[in-house]
Write an enzyme that holds these catalytic residues in place. Structure first.
Site, PDB file in Angstrom:
ATOM      1  N   ARG A 165      11.623   6.910   0.229  1.00  0.00           N
ATOM      2  CA  ARG A 165      12.345   6.528   1.444  1.00  0.00           C
ATOM      3  C   ARG A 165      13.270   7.671   1.855  1.00  0.00           C
ATOM      4  O   ARG A 165      14.410   7.753   1.421  1.00  0.00           O
ATOM      5  CB  ARG A 165      13.131   5.238   1.206  1.00  0.00           C
ATOM      6  CG  ARG A 165      13.558   4.514   2.467  1.00  0.00           C
ATOM      7  CD  ARG A 165      14.216   3.188   2.130  1.00  0.00           C
ATOM      8  NE  ARG A 165      13.303   2.278   1.485  1.00  0.00           N
ATOM      9  CZ  ARG A 165      12.451   1.486   2.130  1.00  0.00           C
ATOM     10  NH1 ARG A 165      12.417   1.496   3.449  1.00  0.00           N
ATOM     11  NH2 ARG A 165      11.650   0.667   1.470  1.00  0.00           N
TER      12      ARG A 165
ATOM     13  N   GLU B  40       3.893  -0.069   0.238  1.00  0.00           N
ATOM     14  CA  GLU B  40       3.393   0.228   1.582  1.00  0.00           C
ATOM     15  C   GLU B  40       3.172   1.728   1.799  1.00  0.00           C
ATOM     16  O   GLU B  40       4.019   2.548   1.438  1.00  0.00           O
ATOM     17  CB  GLU B  40       4.391  -0.281   2.631  1.00  0.00           C
ATOM     18  CG  GLU B  40       3.973   0.022   4.064  1.00  0.00           C
ATOM     19  CD  GLU B  40       5.130  -0.045   5.051  1.00  0.00           C
ATOM     20  OE1 GLU B  40       4.999   0.551   6.129  1.00  0.00           O
ATOM     21  OE2 GLU B  40       6.161  -0.665   4.724  1.00  0.00           O
TER      22      GLU B  40
ATOM     23  N   SER C 109       1.033   1.087   8.104  1.00  0.00           N
ATOM     24  CA  SER C 109       1.048  -0.150   8.890  1.00  0.00           C
ATOM     25  C   SER C 109       0.169   0.052  10.110  1.00  0.00           C
ATOM     26  O   SER C 109       0.302   1.063  10.805  1.00  0.00           O
ATOM     27  CB  SER C 109       2.472  -0.506   9.348  1.00  0.00           C
ATOM     28  OG  SER C 109       3.245  -0.991   8.283  1.00  0.00           O
TER      29      SER C 109
END
Length: 429
Positions: free
Chosen positions: A277, A349, A352
């Site tokens: 992140r 993840e 998307s």
């Protein structure tokens, strides 16, 4: 942005979407604003009709001495002032309506499940065999730093936390991944490669839904109306804003590599170590513009295009269908691709893929002219889709962790070897 007429005609349905999304918005305010807008328009039209009638009377006054011209003129002036005041109020009301619509999230697809959070996202499919290590697998930061391919301290020294310096073969693999992904999407999947600006105007971010809602997650330049892009979706989707396309030219496929910049304002304490992140990260993005009739087929293809990256790199992953409590602001339906990370013993993840239907197209006035005569040539809003194809830094993490060896080296996936000048392994020097 949603169609105001549709919202007013489907208030119960819209309230259900808001509840499912856990989005706090008072539809009553929107209804009251529209009612006042309609009343003002009616009052203005009545006053204009009376003013026109008064002007006609003045025109015939020279033939009718019984008409008090001065009184008529005063009455017409008063009506003009009233019209001006109503016009001003109407502009204010319409701006409030616009602001309300800009903060409303998208509708939900019938196939978007209802749920509270990521724990309620159903798994659609799983691919690949999870590697069984005969040693304790390490996290990517514990592998990369001894290899000299990542330097987290230097990233903090040069900028702040959540910035990283890639060095040597780390930087080289990042570049190799970008080239591999772009080649795959352009040569196999039929996308047009674009290199857009990495800074855009406020109106461009409004077009795709990042503004006004997510301003705190964005980086803005101090002296210009320019923002650093959070994803290439923003400039790519806006390429055809304020345009009317021909249906015969659809669908349009765009792909681009860009750095992405996000404050990660709501992620304090999450993934504080490593590359997971970051405030600055690389991503290859895919964007589609198509007709409403084809958009859900295009979503399946888009997701498959992203999956191809992971399949070719032989990285285990799964696809989940985001529930109403986890889906993004502008999306009607989203598939997340989650790659397996051995150090965390779970899927995370990495992409998307979303269908926004006409939500973004309305915000940026992106339309098309149907070629079917049965549609009477009526101009319609296009549907827009976007998907990561894929997040480069997270792919680098997945490779380092899934391809790690007991001696601390990392085997390079076969598909990347040509992009690494034949190098097959990253080892300690």
């Amino acid at each position: 942005m949603l169609d105001l007429k549709w919202i007013l005609a489907n208030q119960e349905t819209m309230a259900g979407y808001l509840k499912a999304r856990k989005h706090d918005f008072d539809l009553k305010t929107l209804v009251e604003l529209d009612e006042r807008r309609r009343k003002i328009i009616g009052e203005t039209e009545d006053l204009k009709a009376k003013r026109n009638e008064g002007s006609r009377k003045i025109g015939s006054a020279k033939n009718n001495p019984d008409i008090d011209v001065n009184a008529l003129k005063a009455e017409i002036k008063a009506m003009g002032d009233d019209i001006k005041n109503l016009d001003s109020e109407l502009a204010e009301i319409e701006q409030k309506l616009h602001d309300c619509l800009m903060t409303l999230p998208n509708k939900l697809s019938d196939t978007t499940p209802i749920g509270n959070d990521e724990n309620d996202n159903p798994v659609v499919r799983t691919w690949g065999e999870i590697r069984k290590f005969d040693f304790e697998p390490k996290a990517h930061w514990d592998i990369a730093e001894p290899l000299g391919i990542m330097d987290f301290e230097k990233g903090v020294m040069l900028a702040q936390s959540r910035f990283t310096v890639l060095k040597g073969l780390g930087a080289r693999m990042e570049r190799a991944l970008v080239n591999f992904m772009l080649d795959l999407h352009t040569q196999k999947h039929g996308y047009l490669e674009v290199e857009p600006p990495f800074m855009v105007r406020s109106a461009i971010l409004e077009g795709t839904g990042q503004l006004p809602k997510f301003a705190e997650d964005l980086y803005k330049l101090q002296n210009d109306d320019l923002w650093l892009i959070p994803t290439a979706e923003v400039p790519l989707t806006n390429l055809n804003r304020e345009s009317i396309l021909d249906e015969k030219d659809l669908p349009l496929y765009y792909t681009a590599y860009t750095p992405c910049f996000r404050r990660e304002a709501g992620s304090a304490g999450r993934d504080v170590r490593g590359l997971m992140r970051q405030h600055q990260f690389d991503k290859v993005e895919m964007v589609k513009i198509c007709t409403p009739e084809t958009s859900y087929d295009e979503l399946e293809k888009l997701t498959s295009n992203a999956e191809d990256v992971l399949k070719i790199l032989k990285l285990p992953y799964r696809v989940v269908n985001l529930c109403s409590g986890d889906i993004g602001f502008g999306s009607c339906k989203t598939y997340d691709l989650e790659v397996w990370l051995p150090s965390q013993n779970k899927y995370r993840e990495i992409s998307s893929c979303s269908n926004c239907e006409d939500f973004q197209a309305r915000r940026m006035n992106l339309r098309y002219r149907p070629s079917d005569p049965d549609k009477n040539g009526k101009i319609r809003f296009a549907h827009t889709l976007n998907g990561s194809g894929i997040a480069v830094g997270r792919t680098l993490i997945a490779i380092i962790e899934n391809y790690q060896e007991q001696d601390g080296s990392v085997t390079i996936p076969e598909a990347l070897v040509p992009y690494m000048d034949g190098l097959k392994k990253i080892e300690k020097i």
